[in-house]
Design an enzyme around this catalytic site. Structure first.
Site, PDB file in Angstrom:
ATOM      1  CB  CYS A  38      41.714  37.759  38.479  1.00 12.47           C
ATOM      2  SG  CYS A  38      40.785  36.614  37.282  1.00 12.47           S
ATOM      3  CD  GLU A  63      43.898  30.042  39.063  1.00 13.41           C
ATOM      4  OE1 GLU A  63      43.988  30.777  38.241  1.00 13.41           O
ATOM      5  OE2 GLU A  63      44.123  28.780  38.491  1.00 13.41           O
TER       6      GLU A  63
HETATM    7  P1  NAD Z   1      40.883  38.252  49.194  1.00 16.56           P
HETATM    8  O1  NAD Z   1      42.424  37.524  48.964  1.00 16.56           O
HETATM    9  O2  NAD Z   1      40.790  39.381  49.987  1.00 16.56           O
HETATM   10  O3  NAD Z   1      39.872  37.126  49.737  1.00 16.56           O
HETATM   11  C1  NAD Z   1      39.829  35.934  48.780  1.00 16.56           C
HETATM   12  C2  NAD Z   1      39.528  34.769  49.707  1.00 16.56           C
HETATM   13  O4  NAD Z   1      40.469  34.267  50.629  1.00 16.56           O
HETATM   14  C3  NAD Z   1      38.446  34.888  50.836  1.00 16.56           C
HETATM   15  O5  NAD Z   1      37.511  33.554  50.922  1.00 16.56           O
HETATM   16  C4  NAD Z   1      39.066  35.286  51.960  1.00 16.56           C
HETATM   17  O6  NAD Z   1      38.202  34.950  53.051  1.00 16.56           O
HETATM   18  C5  NAD Z   1      40.312  34.308  51.956  1.00 16.56           C
HETATM   19  N1  NAD Z   1      41.401  34.660  52.734  1.00 16.56           N
HETATM   20  C6  NAD Z   1      42.186  35.976  52.825  1.00 16.56           C
HETATM   21  N2  NAD Z   1      43.085  35.918  53.673  1.00 16.56           N
HETATM   22  C7  NAD Z   1      43.170  34.570  53.822  1.00 16.56           C
HETATM   23  C8  NAD Z   1      44.332  33.875  54.876  1.00 16.56           C
HETATM   24  N3  NAD Z   1      45.325  34.628  55.206  1.00 16.56           N
HETATM   25  N4  NAD Z   1      44.081  32.545  54.710  1.00 16.56           N
HETATM   26  C9  NAD Z   1      43.010  31.810  54.274  1.00 16.56           C
HETATM   27  N5  NAD Z   1      42.109  32.440  53.536  1.00 16.56           N
HETATM   28  C10 NAD Z   1      42.138  33.837  53.532  1.00 16.56           C
HETATM   29  O7  NAD Z   1      40.306  38.357  47.580  1.00 16.56           O
HETATM   30  P2  NAD Z   1      39.265  39.453  47.337  1.00 16.56           P
HETATM   31  O8  NAD Z   1      39.222  40.686  47.512  1.00 16.56           O
HETATM   32  O9  NAD Z   1      37.819  38.376  47.585  1.00 16.56           O
HETATM   33  O10 NAD Z   1      39.389  38.865  45.644  1.00 16.56           O
HETATM   34  C11 NAD Z   1      40.154  40.067  44.825  1.00 16.56           C
HETATM   35  C12 NAD Z   1      41.323  39.357  44.571  1.00 16.56           C
HETATM   36  O11 NAD Z   1      41.312  38.085  43.885  1.00 16.56           O
HETATM   37  C13 NAD Z   1      42.272  39.958  43.142  1.00 16.56           C
HETATM   38  O12 NAD Z   1      43.435  40.342  43.652  1.00 16.56           O
HETATM   39  C14 NAD Z   1      41.874  39.389  42.143  1.00 16.56           C
HETATM   40  O13 NAD Z   1      42.747  39.495  40.950  1.00 16.56           O
HETATM   41  C15 NAD Z   1      41.941  37.641  42.874  1.00 16.56           C
HETATM   42  N6  NAD Z   1      41.219  36.960  41.801  1.00 16.56           N
HETATM   43  C16 NAD Z   1      42.003  36.178  41.193  1.00 16.56           C
HETATM   44  C17 NAD Z   1      41.615  35.205  40.245  1.00 16.56           C
HETATM   45  C18 NAD Z   1      42.435  34.356  39.569  1.00 16.56           C
HETATM   46  O14 NAD Z   1      41.785  33.321  38.802  1.00 16.56           O
HETATM   47  N7  NAD Z   1      43.729  34.558  39.367  1.00 16.56           N
HETATM   48  C19 NAD Z   1      40.113  35.059  40.216  1.00 16.56           C
HETATM   49  C20 NAD Z   1      39.371  35.962  40.592  1.00 16.56           C
HETATM   50  C21 NAD Z   1      40.081  36.673  41.714  1.00 16.56           C
END
Ligand code: NAD
Length: 503
Positions: free
Chosen positions: A292, A258
């Site tokens: 998102c 997601e």
């Molecule tokens: P992020 O990608 O920085 O982090 C999300 C999660 O992933 C965190 O728990 C982080 O620690 C983990 N993470 C990051 N890199 C990783 C890796 N290489 N391996 C494993 N885990 C890893 O995102 P954010 O800044 O917390 O949130 C914002 C983003 O999330 C935006 O792009 C938004 O659109 C997206 N989002 C999408 C949805 C959806 O349902 N499509 C919902 C909410 C947020």
């Protein structure tokens, strides 16, 4: 006002969180509302992550033998805990993620809704009976638990996304291991404590059924790589999804991804202007552009463009920006890095010929450590440069269009495919938009903005949004494995396709 740190300590206590001493590897949690340090939490060591997954694996083996409607009872109890603690958890989310009270409570309501949904679903995990070509045979499809479901979540919906996954994964007979965002570990600790209470009331659930791993991406990587985690549901940026997805694919594990959106709306000549204005304003500025599903691109028909833009500018100029805990509609960005990314995107828009209105930092008395911005409205000459990317901040790029087919093509012509909307009172335009030939997104709305989905529908998007589906409809199937069973109740062995093999 009582300091946020003090309020947080009280809320955590009431929610049943007992924080251990943070030790060497502490994670400092700050509120985006004013930058205040809320507390230090201990992070999970690598070895602890491995043993938590092993414990969850053992629990999953026992849990899958509990009948699904009984598993639903656990989620019913979780729903009760959430109802009883809605105010406290909503407030904690507001403090930790910088949301208004209404949005913080709304997130908890979404958790309650998915619990209710999952309880009903626990009696409906049904397969099919399929006609077989062989006499005295019965063929059926059955659904079975997967084992351990890993959940990686983002900061912006720190509790709802967990509940979508946890409620479905648990009624489907799986154990769960959650790696929340390192920016919102307190809300995660609170959810975990509430589920622990529900587990205690439930009585005989296996130990280790729900695990919480606080930490950074390295803990997420453990989930992505561990052979005893057959499914990881990961919510966050496309960069994260690309990394996690590839690791999962390398070991043939399943992914529910997601990821980021770059959502668009089309305002047609027949749109109700008041409704469209409200829909656009909420979708583009709500949650300070950190959903998102936030509206990031707007295509307005040339014949109504100038009038609509003037009204939009007025709405942007007058929206209340400030401490979200006091009910202001636009709260802070999550941190300084988000602010820098927003400014970089606005600079890129200017370089590409855009005219930027707003976007500057706004000082809020008493919240000097928070990053508040005036939402930015950017008139763009075309869909170029930063318009093609998701910048997780309140920037709305506005463009003109002449022909609906052109507008739909532009809307679809970005790498992401999460949410989309059309504002129209023309039946043909509305139907075109939701047809095979229309929006290519996972969510396509008519006369509603791009954000604010409810749990009954499957949630997710296409292309670089990851293709995963969570929450309602038949998203539960993503948390189970399907088996086709053929049973011969006769005394001969007819082979399919008329093949003979007489020995
Ligand atoms: P992020 O990608 O920085 O982090 C999300 C999660 O992933 C965190 O728990 C982080 O620690 C983990 N993470 C990051 N890199 C990783 C890796 N290489 N391996 C494993 N885990 C890893 O995102 P954010 O800044 O917390 O949130 C914002 C983003 O999330 C935006 O792009 C938004 O659109 C997206 N989002 C999408 C949805 C959806 O349902 N499509 C919902 C909410 C947020």
């Amino acid at each position: 006002m009582v300091a946020l740190a003090e309020q947080t300590a009280e809320l955590l206590h009431g929610l049943g969180v007992r924080l251990e001493s943070p030790g060497q590897h502490a994670l400092t949690v700050r509120s985006p509302v004013n930058g205040e340090m809320l507390c230090d939490v201990p992070t999970c060591a690598m070895e602890t992550a491995f043993s938590a997954i092993e414990a969850a694996h053992r629990a999953a083996i026992a849990w899958r033998r509990v009948p699904a409607p009984k598993r639903g009872e656990l989620i019913r109890l979780l729903g009760e805990e959430l109802r009883a603690h809605k105010a406290a958890l909503g407030r904690l989310v507001s403090i930790e993620a910088g949301k208004s009270p209404s949005e913080g409570l709304g997130e908890v309501q979404e958790m309650i809704d998915i619990c209710d949904f999952a309880v009903g679903l626990s009696r409906q995990l049904h397969g099919l009976t399929i006609a077989t070509e062989r006499p005295d045979h019965r063929m059926m499809e059955t659904w079975h638990p997967l084992g351990v479901v890993g959940i990686i979540s983002a900061f912006n919906f720190p509790v709802a996304v967990w509940s979508w996954n946890a409620a479905l994964a648990l009624i489907c007979g799986n154990a769960i291991v959650w790696k929340p965002s390192e920016k919102t570990p307190l809300s995660a600790l609170a959810c975990h404590a509430l589920l622990e209470r529900a587990l205690t009331r439930f009585g005989d659930a296996p130990d280790g059924l729900s695990q919480l791993l606080i930490g950074g991406r390295e803990i997420g990587e453990v989930l992505a790589d561990h052979p005893k985690v057959p499914l990881v549901s990961a919510t966050g940026s496309t960069a994260m999804g690309r990394a996690v997805g590839q690791r999962l694919a390398a070991r043939f594990a399943r992914a529910i991804l997601e990821l980021g959106g770059n959502n668009a709306a089309i305002v047609t000549p027949t749109a109700d202007p008041d409704l469209a204005l409200r829909g656009v304003a909420f979708a583009a500025m709500g949650t300070a552009g950190q959903r998102c599903t936030t509206l990031r691109r707007l295509f307005v028909h040339r014949s109504v463009h100038d009038g609509f833009l003037e009204r939009l500018k007025a709405a942007y100029a007058s929206v209340s920006i400030g401490n979200p805990l006091d009910g202001h509609l636009v709260g802070p960005l999550i941190d300084a890095a988000a602010f820098s990314r927003m400014q970089a995107a606005l600079d890129a828009a200017r370089t590409a010929g855009g005219t930027v209105h707003g976007g500057e930092r706004v000082g809020i008395a008493g919240c000097e450590g928070g990053y508040y911005v005036r939402p930015a409205l950017v008139e763009m000459p075309g869909q170029i440069g930063p318009v093609l990317e998701e910048t997780f901040a309140p920037i709305l790029y506005v463009m003109r269009y002449d022909d609906l087919h052109e507008a739909i093509a532009l809307q679809n012509d970005v790498p992401q495919g999460l949410s989309s909307a059309i504002f129209t009172n023309d039946l043909r335009e509305a139907e075109r938009f939701v047809s095979d030939d229309g929006s290519d997104c996972g969510i396509a709305n008519v006369n509603i903005g791009t954000s604010g989905a409810e749990i009954g529908g499957a949630f997710g998007g296409e292309k670089e949004t990851g293709g995963g589906r969570e929450s309602g409809s038949d998203a539960w199937k993503g948390y189970m494995r399907r088996a086709t069973n053929t049973i011969n109740y006769g005394s001969t062995l007819p082979l399919a396709q008329g093949v003979s093999f007489d020995v």
